[in-house]
Design an enzyme around this catalytic site. Structure first.
Site, PDB file in Angstrom:
ATOM      1  N   MET A  86      25.090   7.542   1.200  1.00 33.59           N
ATOM      2  CA  MET A  86      24.879   8.874   1.749  1.00 33.59           C
ATOM      3  C   MET A  86      25.111   8.860   3.255  1.00 33.59           C
ATOM      4  O   MET A  86      25.661   9.809   3.817  1.00 33.59           O
ATOM      5  CB  MET A  86      23.458   9.348   1.437  1.00 33.59           C
ATOM      6  CG  MET A  86      23.208  10.785   1.807  1.00 33.59           C
ATOM      7  SD  MET A  86      24.404  11.899   1.057  1.00 33.59           S
ATOM      8  CE  MET A  86      23.358  12.896   0.038  1.00 33.59           C
ATOM      9  N   LYS A 140     -17.184  -0.073   6.754  1.00 25.28           N
ATOM     10  CA  LYS A 140     -17.769  -0.981   5.780  1.00 25.28           C
ATOM     11  C   LYS A 140     -19.290  -0.870   5.728  1.00 25.28           C
ATOM     12  O   LYS A 140     -19.885  -0.890   4.650  1.00 25.28           O
ATOM     13  CB  LYS A 140     -17.359  -2.415   6.137  1.00 25.28           C
ATOM     14  CG  LYS A 140     -17.645  -3.415   5.042  1.00 25.28           C
ATOM     15  CD  LYS A 140     -17.000  -4.749   5.368  1.00 25.28           C
ATOM     16  CE  LYS A 140     -17.259  -5.745   4.249  1.00 25.28           C
ATOM     17  NZ  LYS A 140     -16.662  -7.056   4.534  1.00 25.28           N
ATOM     18  N   PHE A 159     -10.812  -6.667  14.711  1.00 24.56           N
ATOM     19  CA  PHE A 159      -9.847  -7.192  13.757  1.00 24.56           C
ATOM     20  C   PHE A 159      -9.592  -6.162  12.657  1.00 24.56           C
ATOM     21  O   PHE A 159     -10.519  -5.631  12.073  1.00 24.56           O
ATOM     22  CB  PHE A 159     -10.386  -8.497  13.139  1.00 24.56           C
ATOM     23  CG  PHE A 159      -9.465  -9.071  12.096  1.00 24.56           C
ATOM     24  CD1 PHE A 159      -8.227  -9.579  12.458  1.00 24.56           C
ATOM     25  CD2 PHE A 159      -9.829  -9.092  10.762  1.00 24.56           C
ATOM     26  CE1 PHE A 159      -7.366 -10.102  11.495  1.00 24.56           C
ATOM     27  CE2 PHE A 159      -8.981  -9.615   9.798  1.00 24.56           C
ATOM     28  CZ  PHE A 159      -7.747 -10.117  10.163  1.00 24.56           C
ATOM     29  N   GLN A 160      -8.336  -5.904  12.414  1.00 26.82           N
ATOM     30  CA  GLN A 160      -7.907  -4.919  11.411  1.00 26.82           C
ATOM     31  C   GLN A 160      -8.529  -3.542  11.622  1.00 26.82           C
ATOM     32  O   GLN A 160      -8.839  -2.848  10.665  1.00 26.82           O
ATOM     33  CB  GLN A 160      -8.160  -5.436   9.994  1.00 26.82           C
ATOM     34  CG  GLN A 160      -7.255  -6.611   9.680  1.00 26.82           C
ATOM     35  CD  GLN A 160      -7.213  -6.999   8.215  1.00 26.82           C
ATOM     36  OE1 GLN A 160      -8.175  -6.800   7.499  1.00 26.82           O
ATOM     37  NE2 GLN A 160      -6.100  -7.571   7.787  1.00 26.82           N
ATOM     38  N   GLU A 200       0.807  -1.218   0.000  1.00 21.94           N
ATOM     39  CA  GLU A 200       0.000   0.000   0.000  1.00 21.94           C
ATOM     40  C   GLU A 200       0.843   1.273   0.000  1.00 21.94           C
ATOM     41  O   GLU A 200       0.458   2.283  -0.581  1.00 21.94           O
ATOM     42  CB  GLU A 200      -0.945   0.019   1.202  1.00 21.94           C
ATOM     43  CG  GLU A 200      -2.108  -0.970   1.104  1.00 21.94           C
ATOM     44  CD  GLU A 200      -1.763  -2.362   1.593  1.00 21.94           C
ATOM     45  OE1 GLU A 200      -0.567  -2.624   1.867  1.00 21.94           O
ATOM     46  OE2 GLU A 200      -2.684  -3.196   1.708  1.00 21.94           O
TER      47      GLU A 200
END
Ligand code: TPP
Ligand code: TPP
Ligand code: MG
Ligand code: MG
Lengths: 541, 560, 172
Positions: free
Chosen positions: B473, B166, B116-117, B54
């Site tokens: 770097m 949802k 959950f999530q 993502e």
């Protein structure tokens, strides 16, 4: 603390400068998220706090998923981030991110150290908070100029944390009530969760189960807390739990929840959860009790202490033969099963179990393969199952396995992953190759975000909107580009030889298993449904 | 129990609003909580790009937005999907890139229960979004989506996140997408204050050694043409910030290139000598100013920016002007008289000769030289995306940008791993252009999984990977500030990048000798495939010039 | 330097955390913050007392203005305004000292709102000076607990003075 995981950058260089001369092992990962997951895996496998380090700005923000993941699963993790110098804070400076603000919702505590004299106390406090009570991640953000100033580093003799009470003794009255309830129950059921693993209560669980003849079910976090091969074991409950375990939940008259949080993936429809049961809930976190389900007998304490106290109050042995037989019948009538033929992930896991005699440390990613791993690789030892349960983070598996391999040298560490999840941290093959971590990676490759596809099949008219993964590389060739040997498995008969080769290899190994693409996970309780209304396999089951 | 019912759901309303906004592309990754959106998306002509993580969806949307000037859009699921976005969002925020992010969330009744999530993504992203929403009432959804696009793309652009539970996405929705946005707390200023404008014109007329300092804001407001007109009318030399690269063509004699800690020597000197500095859409970031108290010591400073909070935040400003750069330059043009600034331009020429940009010592293949060749061969017209590290600075210093919106890089947050997904977004935005990613072995590995996306979408990206087997770097900092004690910077486990590229069906090429440079670059330019060039360079290269910590811009360390 | 800002914001969940987060993120020192809804239920007013030099106060205003939910900011420090704070003080008060305490209460025009055997709760409103003074006067008796609301403020007369977002003010 013996190992840290991290990636350097401008603002943590002073820290790295000192790290180089300290006797602490540093594992350089390829993405900070993997450092956090690896530290998490290290903590889960060892029981010690995991530590990760990242630089300010993007380094710090890259930790967020790893921290949130540890938070949801109550894993002791200390994340140390560099920050821009104190005078630069708040000016949108180069590589400045307000990481304490960002992680407020996903840490147990966090600190921005603005005075070098606070540093020692803060670090002490951070480890204390991360590891005590209900463990969790703690972040310490240290501006660059603070790390370069000198101060006497002395741990304070005593911590002053008036707002933090983590040592709670089980309440005697409630313990007595619990013991009495257990004595009186006809269909008691022990339901174990992550708290059992955290507090090392597996022995007490076994004593209670065996002594009182109580069947045991678990949440995913509880896996390893009770031997799954034990005759009293009834399975995992919840959305992809076994039928017997879910039926038992619906029938039990006394549910003894130990270190569980009654997550929605476990309860299904809350109103219909354990409808006949009186509930004993043992948890160290008082806020968990009554959060989702109402407990009749709440016991706020460490799982192990709570169980030990109850065990003391239980006079003799118990016997629940009828109940036990009922559960056995459910198990026999509804075994886990899958259609034979083709190349089945379940079969791969069964063979893996045979070859490793159930003694591997199993790390998983998130998706169908995770559920199959839970179902088809029974475990018997705590801290051998590493999986992202609360947050369900794809990409957790490989770095967590790295942490496990570092924490438990000599053990077989296997990652069960999916083609989608594996790609989320595929770059860690370099870390594995660099340190020659003996991690065995098994990809259940269906070319799909399989769990998503399954949901779309069941609930979204089979419209497979963007759940197919095209453009995947040949994973074996990828591994080879990292000098990691691998095997491609296209047919069932290739499974055993490939696994044998993987397990025999001294170092890392990758097996790419091209499983039947549209295999589903059964049984399944639709989200928000009741536990005894499961969808079982359409085909062979 | 089909959850995707046929009536107009919240999800459907979101997609309608996207169509309404003219969205043609969405970058994303599905998951349980965002499935309602996906279900509806699949029925529209909007193209969906499935990324591999993502984080890269936001980066890709950002690359798309920066090259196209339009708003990037991405989708992700709740929990880990959402938290994976954080770095991408922070990166877009620091560089003021317009992206609108939709995340799925657990159903409303479960919000706050550690479901959950479930993650409090609106709480998490407060510090790194221009604004965000947790939608609790489906009837507000159309308005919120409209507002989100408006906020993201107007004023000083930035990321806006919309978190949709949802059940809200699945609920029936009657509210139409509104025609207009009404926000009493948000009214960006576009027109400059007339009095201040006149004062600016006067100051420009009086200045003897004026200098324009152009930043990202110039390209955001598409003010390049006005800038060129002002510069030509007044004969004022131009320096740019890192984000300002491309706002003024570097092949113009009045261009001095980038200023700052790794700025071009003559640009830094000019900044220290000028008597009037006009900052256009810049933030006076610490990477640019060096020691604040020694910054542009002889100059009166004018600061033109659309964000009032930027003015006076870091440096003392004598002449503030809030507004859109295009509007302001357009109004400024008729107010100023043509000028020559002969002596000053002569001095600039001197500075150029006195302080040329040189490489210093290095190995067999010089990355600076390779990038110069690439600049020549593409005539400075390719779109260049970069990662973060030495290679980023070399790209900025040696490529020679001539067109706006062709340098795409994480400047404010300095996010390694930005380059590849940004390039994916850039190719999709500008299929007519060649897109090159200039990256390092460390950064590339942070998002290399996106090779899969590039392959799936058939994108003919060109990747120039400087492999020094190290985080060079960081090594450079350890070289200067940490007694050359090199800790945790060496990459022994690096893959064979050429073979790796081949695994993704790409053409893999390698440069290990100087004479291979031109033919290999030519070969990559000539094919229309995904191509990766691994260019082996020395880890001991140093990016010069370098202004040490706490020093003034003209106290640069230069190669002996 | 202490400044009093009167800030109109949308009355929505999360606004307080956006404002509080901004102060902590940017390292501004908040002295007190009081919030409540206005005559318009869709709008709340925050009264914020900040400590900082001119440059910081200017940034505070500008940064607050960038929050979409912030509608208007007025720095009313130099305007005539009514500023009030409410304090509750639980003070030790055995019968022998009650009289003395009552006198102090009278002087400050405060009120006793609860009496227990050995303690009193005193309620006082006023500006910061008065509140500090009463707290100090009661201290010798032994203060058990103090709760303060933080200042709320309102301009006298009909006008308000905006701290506008233009920013052009810096040089004018
Ligand atoms: C970071 C993240 N993004 C999205 C999801 C939503 N999600 C859950 S399972 C799944 C599919 C996983 O695919 P794969 O790893 O191939 O496993 P499979 O289900 O095919 O076994 C997705 C996308 C997630 N859990 N984590
Ligand atoms: C996500 C992230 N982590 C850490 C850093 C700190 N950092 C800045 S440059 C750099 C090295 C980059 O290495 P590489 O991409 O190989 O480029 P090189 O400098 O070698 O050209 C690091 C680690 C960063 N900018 N971003
Ligand atoms: Mg899959
Ligand atoms: Mg490198």
């Amino acid at each position: 603390m013996d190992t840290v995981f991290g990636i350097p950058g401008g603002s943590v260089l002073p820290l790295y400068h000192e790290l180089a001369v300290a006797s602490i092992r540093h594992i350089l990962t390829r993405h900070e998220q993997a450092a956090a997951h690896a530290a998490d895996g290290y903590a889960r496998a060892s029981g010690k706090p995991g530590v990760c380090i990242a630089t300010s700005g993007p380094g710090a923000t890259n930790l967020v998923t790893g921290i949130a993941n540890a938070y949801m699963d109550s894993i002791p993790l200390v994340a140390i981030t560099g920050q821009v110098s104190v005078a630069m804070i708040g000016r949108d400076s180069f590589q400045e991110a307000d990481i304490t603000g960002i992680t407020l919702p996903v840490t147990k505590a966090n600190y921005l150290v603005k005075n070098v004299h606070d540093l020692a106390a803060t670090i002490h406090e951070a480890f204390y908070i991360a590891t005590t009570g209900r463990p969790g991640p703690v972040l310490i953000d240290i501006p660059k100029d603070i790390t370069t100033q000198r101060a006497l580093f002395r741990y304070p003799p005593k911590l002053h944390l008036p707002g933090y009470r983590c040592k709670v003794q089980p309440h005697a009255l409630q313990v007595a009530q619990a013991a009495a309830a257990i004595g009186a129950a006809e269909k008691p059921l022990l339901f174990i969760g992550g708290g059992v693993i955290t507090s090392g209560a597996h022995e007490e669980v076994r004593q209670l189960a065996e002594g009182q003849d109580i069947p045991v079910v678990m949440s995913m976090m509880g896996k390893g807390g009770f031997p799954e091969t034990h005759p009293l074991f009834a399975g995992m409950v919840g959305m992809h739990g076994t039928a017997a375990a879910n039926y038992a939940m619906c029938e039990t008259d006394l549910l003894i929840g130990v270190g569980v949080r009654f997550d929605d993936r476990v309860t299904g429809k809350v109103e219909a959860f354990a409808p006949k049961a009186k509930i004993i809930h043992i948890d160290i976190d008082a806020a968990e009790i009554g959060k989702v389900v109402q407990a009749h007998i709440p016991i706020v304490s460490d799982a192990r202490q709570g169980l030990a106290a109850i065990l003391e109050k239980l006079p003799g042995k118990g016997e629940h033969q009828a109940w036990r037989q009922q559960i056995r019948r459910w198990q026999e009538e509804n075994p886990l099963r899958y259609e034979k033929g083709g190349l089945k992930p379940q079969y791969v896991l069964e063979e893996l179990y045979n070859l490793t005699k159930g003694q591997a440390i199993i790390c998983t990613d998130v998706g169908q393969h995770q559920m199959w791993a839970v179902q088809y690789y029974p475990l018997s030892r705590p801290r051998t199952f590493l999986s992202s349960c609360g947050l369900g983070t794809m990409g957790f598996g490989v770095p967590a396995a790295m942490g496990a391999a570092v924490a438990r040298p000599g053990e077989t560490v296997v990652v069960i992953t999916g083609d989608g999840s594996f790609q989320m941290n595929i770059q860690e093959l370099a870390t594995i190759s660099h340190y020659q971590l003996p991690v065995k990676i098994i990809i259940m490759n269906n070319g799909y975000l399989g769990m998503v596809r399954q949901w779309q099949e069941f609930f979204f008219d089979r419209r497979y909107a963007y759940s197919e993964m095209l453009g995947n590389p040949d994973f074996v060739k990828v591994a080879e580009a990292y000098r990691i040997p691998g095997r491609l498995v296209n047919e069932s008969r290739e499974v055993v030889p490939a696994l044998e080769e993987a397990l025999a290899a001294e170092g890392p190994f990758l097996v790419d298993v091209r499983i039947d693409r549209e295999e589903n996970v059964y049984p399944m309780v639709p989200p928000g449904g009741t536990l005894n209304k499961m969808v079982t396999g359409g085909k062979g089951a | 129990m089909a959850q995707g019912n046929s009536g107009r759901t919240g999800a459907r309303a979101v997609i309608e609003a996207l169509l309404d906004e003219g969205v043609e592309l969405v970058f994303g990754y599905p998951g349980g909580a965002v499935l309602p959106l996906y279900h509806e998306l699949a029925r529209t002509p909007i193209r969906h790009i499935l990324v591999r993580q993502e984080q890269n969806a936001v980066h890709a949307a950002s690359g798309y937005a920066r090259t196209s000037g339009r708003t990037g859009v991405c989708f992700a699921t709740s929990g880990p999907g959402a938290t994976n976005l954080v770095t991408g969002i922070a990166t877009a925020y620091m560089d003021s890139v317009p992206v609108v992010i939709f995340t799925g969330q657990v159903p409303t009744r479960m919000v706050g229960s550690d479901a959950f999530q479930e993650t409090d993504i609106t709480g998490i992203t407060i510090p790194i979004t221009k604004h965000n929403y947790l939608v609790k009432d489906v009837e507000e959804l159309p308005r919120i989506v409209k507002e989100a696009f408006y906020i993201a793309s107007t004023g000083r652009p930035g990321p806006v996140l919309v978190d949709i539970p949802k059940d809200v996405a699945l609920a029936p929705c009657r509210a139409p997408v509104p025609d207009r946005v009404e926000l009493r707390g948000y009214k960006p200023t576009y027109q400059g204050h007339p009095g201040q404008l006149r004062a600016l014109a006067r100051s420009l007329g009086e200045a003897e050694r004026p200098l324009i300092f152009a930043g990202g804001g110039v390209q955001v407001s598409r003010a390049e043409d006005y800038l060129r007109q002002i510069v030509e009318k007044l004969q004022i030399p131009v320096v740019t910030s890192l984000t300002g690269l491309g706002s003024f063509p570097e092949d113009n004699p009045l261009s001095l290139g980038m200023v700052g800690l790794h700025g071009k020597p003559c640009a830094n000197h000019a900044l220290m000598e000028c008597d009037f500095l006009m900052g256009l859409g810049v933030r006076f970031d610490d990477r640019v100013t060096g020691a604040l108290e020694k910054f542009a010591p002889r100059a009166r400073i004018a600061h033109v920016d659309i964000d009032p909070a930027e003015i006076g935040k870091n440096v003392r400003v004598d002449l503030p002007l809030v507004g859109d750069i295009s509007c302001i330059l357009k109004e400024l043009l008729p107010l100023v008289e043509p000028a020559g600034h002969g002596p000053w331009l002569k001095r600039i020429k001197e500075l150029r000769n006195l302080y040329p940009l040189t490489y210093g010592r290095g190995g067999e293949v010089r990355p600076q030289w390779v990038i110069e060749r690439l600049g020549e061969m593409t005539r400075g017209q390719a779109i260049i995306t970069t990662d973060v590290g030495q290679h980023q600075m070399w790209a900025a210093l040696f490529y020679g940008f001539t067109e706006p919106r062709t340098f795409i890089s994480s400047c404010g947050l300095g996010t390694m791993g930005y380059g590849l997904p940004a390039a994916v977004g850039a190719v999709l935005a500008r299929p007519d252009k060649q897109v090159w990613l200039i990256t390092g072995d460390g950064s590339f590995q942070m998002s290399m999984a996106e090779l899969g996306t590039a392959r799936e979408q058939g994108l003919p990206l060109k990747i120039l990977l400087f492999n020094n087997h190290s985080l060079a770097m960081v090594r450079q900092l350890q070289h200067f500030y940490y007694e050359r004690q090199y800790t945790a910077i060496e990459f022994t486990g690096n893959p064979d990048f050429v073979r790796l590229a081949e695994c993704y069906g790409a053409e893999g090429l390698r440069i290990s000798k100087q004479e291979e440079v031109v033919p290999v670059l030519a070969r990559a330019m000539g094919n229309d495939r995904l191509t990766l060039i691994e260019c082996l360079i020395s880890p001991e290269e140093i990016v010069y010039p370098m202004v040490p910590e706490g020093a003034a811009l003209d106290e640069m360390i230069l190669p002996e | 330097m202490k400044r009093t800002l009167s800030v109109l914001v949308e009355n929505r969940p999360g606004v307080l955390s956006r404002v509080a987060g901004l102060f902590s993120r940017r390292g501004y020192n908040i002295d007190s913050l009081a919030v409540g809804r206005t005559e318009n239920p869709a709008i709340s007013r925050m009264t914020i007392v900040v400590d900082g030099d001119e440059q910081i106060i200017e940034q505070v205003g500008k940064q607050l203005n960038k929050l979409i939910d912030v509608i208007k900011i007025s720095d009313i420090t130099n305007d005539p305004y009514v500023g009030r704070e409410l304090i509750l003080i639980k003070v030790n008060a055995d019968p022998s000292v009650r009289g003395e305490i009552m006198q102090i209460v009278d002087i400050f025009r405060a009120r006793i709102v609860d009496i227990a055997r050995n303690s009193l709760i005193i309620e006082a409103t006023g500006d910061a000076d008065k509140i500090d003074a009463i707290e100090n006067s009661l201290r010798p008796f032994g203060i058990r607990e103090v709760v303060r609301t933080g200042k709320i403020a309102m301009l006298r007369g009909a006008k308000t003075r905006g701290m506008e977002a233009s920013g052009n003010g810096t040089g004018e």
